[in-house]
Design a protein around this motif. Structure first.
Motif, PDB file in Angstrom:
ATOM      1  N   THR A   8      79.795 -58.710  10.644  1.00 56.78           N
ATOM      2  CA  THR A   8      79.490 -58.609   9.205  1.00 56.78           C
ATOM      3  C   THR A   8      79.806 -59.860   8.410  1.00 56.78           C
ATOM      4  O   THR A   8      79.500 -59.918   7.232  1.00 56.78           O
ATOM      5  CB  THR A   8      80.277 -57.451   8.559  1.00 56.78           C
ATOM      6  OG1 THR A   8      81.671 -57.761   8.599  1.00 56.78           O
ATOM      7  CG2 THR A   8      79.999 -56.136   9.237  1.00 56.78           C
ATOM      8  N   SER A  58      83.138 -58.956   4.193  1.00 51.45           N
ATOM      9  CA  SER A  58      83.075 -57.488   4.195  1.00 51.45           C
ATOM     10  C   SER A  58      84.436 -56.881   3.857  1.00 51.45           C
ATOM     11  O   SER A  58      85.487 -57.494   4.083  1.00 51.45           O
ATOM     12  CB  SER A  58      82.608 -56.971   5.557  1.00 51.45           C
ATOM     13  OG  SER A  58      83.597 -57.197   6.533  1.00 51.45           O
ATOM     14  N   GLU A  59      84.411 -55.681   3.337  1.00 54.29           N
ATOM     15  CA  GLU A  59      85.633 -54.954   3.003  1.00 54.29           C
ATOM     16  C   GLU A  59      86.465 -54.730   4.247  1.00 54.29           C
ATOM     17  O   GLU A  59      87.697 -54.836   4.235  1.00 54.29           O
ATOM     18  CB  GLU A  59      85.267 -53.617   2.343  1.00 54.29           C
ATOM     19  CG  GLU A  59      86.456 -52.773   1.928  1.00 54.29           C
ATOM     20  CD  GLU A  59      86.942 -51.836   3.029  1.00 54.29           C
ATOM     21  OE1 GLU A  59      88.158 -51.611   3.103  1.00 54.29           O
ATOM     22  OE2 GLU A  59      86.118 -51.365   3.826  1.00 54.29           O
ATOM     23  N   GLU A  60      85.806 -54.435   5.381  1.00 54.96           N
ATOM     24  CA  GLU A  60      86.513 -54.190   6.633  1.00 54.96           C
ATOM     25  C   GLU A  60      87.268 -55.444   7.090  1.00 54.96           C
ATOM     26  O   GLU A  60      88.421 -55.355   7.508  1.00 54.96           O
ATOM     27  CB  GLU A  60      85.529 -53.739   7.724  1.00 54.96           C
ATOM     28  CG  GLU A  60      84.911 -52.386   7.475  1.00 54.96           C
ATOM     29  CD  GLU A  60      83.669 -52.422   6.588  1.00 54.96           C
ATOM     30  OE1 GLU A  60      83.104 -51.352   6.329  1.00 54.96           O
ATOM     31  OE2 GLU A  60      83.268 -53.525   6.156  1.00 54.96           O
ATOM     32  N   TYR A  74      75.225 -51.001   7.747  1.00 55.56           N
ATOM     33  CA  TYR A  74      75.671 -52.001   6.793  1.00 55.56           C
ATOM     34  C   TYR A  74      75.297 -51.621   5.365  1.00 55.56           C
ATOM     35  O   TYR A  74      75.983 -51.968   4.426  1.00 55.56           O
ATOM     36  CB  TYR A  74      75.068 -53.370   7.117  1.00 55.56           C
ATOM     37  CG  TYR A  74      75.561 -53.942   8.414  1.00 55.56           C
ATOM     38  CD1 TYR A  74      76.858 -53.734   8.852  1.00 55.56           C
ATOM     39  CD2 TYR A  74      74.735 -54.688   9.221  1.00 55.56           C
ATOM     40  CE1 TYR A  74      77.306 -54.257  10.045  1.00 55.56           C
ATOM     41  CE2 TYR A  74      75.173 -55.212  10.411  1.00 55.56           C
ATOM     42  CZ  TYR A  74      76.460 -54.999  10.815  1.00 55.56           C
ATOM     43  OH  TYR A  74      76.910 -55.522  11.987  1.00 55.56           O
TER      44      TYR A  74
END
Length: 182
Positions: free
Chosen positions: A158, A162-164, A28
């Protein structure tokens, strides 16, 4: 399932969680462009003093991983990146297997890509980047329900900031058949 099997499975999962906790924190804290440590699943036999020092091996692995990463994201040369990643000798590491899967997906070989994504998740079921990329693979294949499952896994791992998560959520928001760029 017998009580013994359940207890054994619980013990194994707990042990894996204890071992993986420091690794998950590191994942992370750093994006996938930072090379993961080489897998310790290789032979544990005592090395001869004439063999390469493990710290040198780790540095070589990190350099090779970063070079393959650049080959993918800077030069979009996916076939060369696959060769580079396989040459590392650590395709049992989730980050490596994930990039191999990503490269095959970008080359349009969806069946082989799927194999590598699943291999990455087998190596690390909490590898967020694999859940994202495999989710995007699902969107490309028209498997929106499966992509939603992947999005939910990312959220559980996450959170939704989160970007994902945002990347996969954006792909799912587009109507089916829309050309995806990612």
């Amino acid at each position: 399932m017998s009580k013994f099997a359940i207890r054994l499975l619980t013990l194994i999962m707990f042990s894996m969680a204890l071992v993986a906790a420091p690794l998950v924190t590191k994942v992370y804290a750093a994006p996938d462009n930072d090379a993961p440590p080489p897998s310790s699943t290789k032979s544990k036999a005592k090395k001869k003093t004439s063999e390469v020092n493990p710290s040198i091996e780790d540095a070589a692995f990190a350099r090779g991983y970063r070079a393959a990463y650049a080959t993918i994201y800077d030069r979009n040369d996916y076939a060369s990146a696959i060769e580079q990643l396989k040459a590392l000798g650590h395709d049992d590491i989730a980050a490596v297997a994930n990039l191999i899967g990503y490269s095959y997906r970008k080359l349009g070989d969806y069946k082989v890509s799927q194999i590598w994504y699943e291999r990455a998740l087998k190596a690390d079921p909490n590898h967020v980047k694999t859940w994202q990329y495999y989710g995007l693979w699902q969107v490309e294949q028209g498997n929106r329900d499966q992509a939603q499952y992947h999005l939910n896994r990312i959220a559980a791992l996450t959170g939704t900031d989160s970007e994902e998560y945002r990347s996969l959520a954006a792909a799912l928001e587009k109507p089916p058949g829309t050309g995806l760029v990612y």
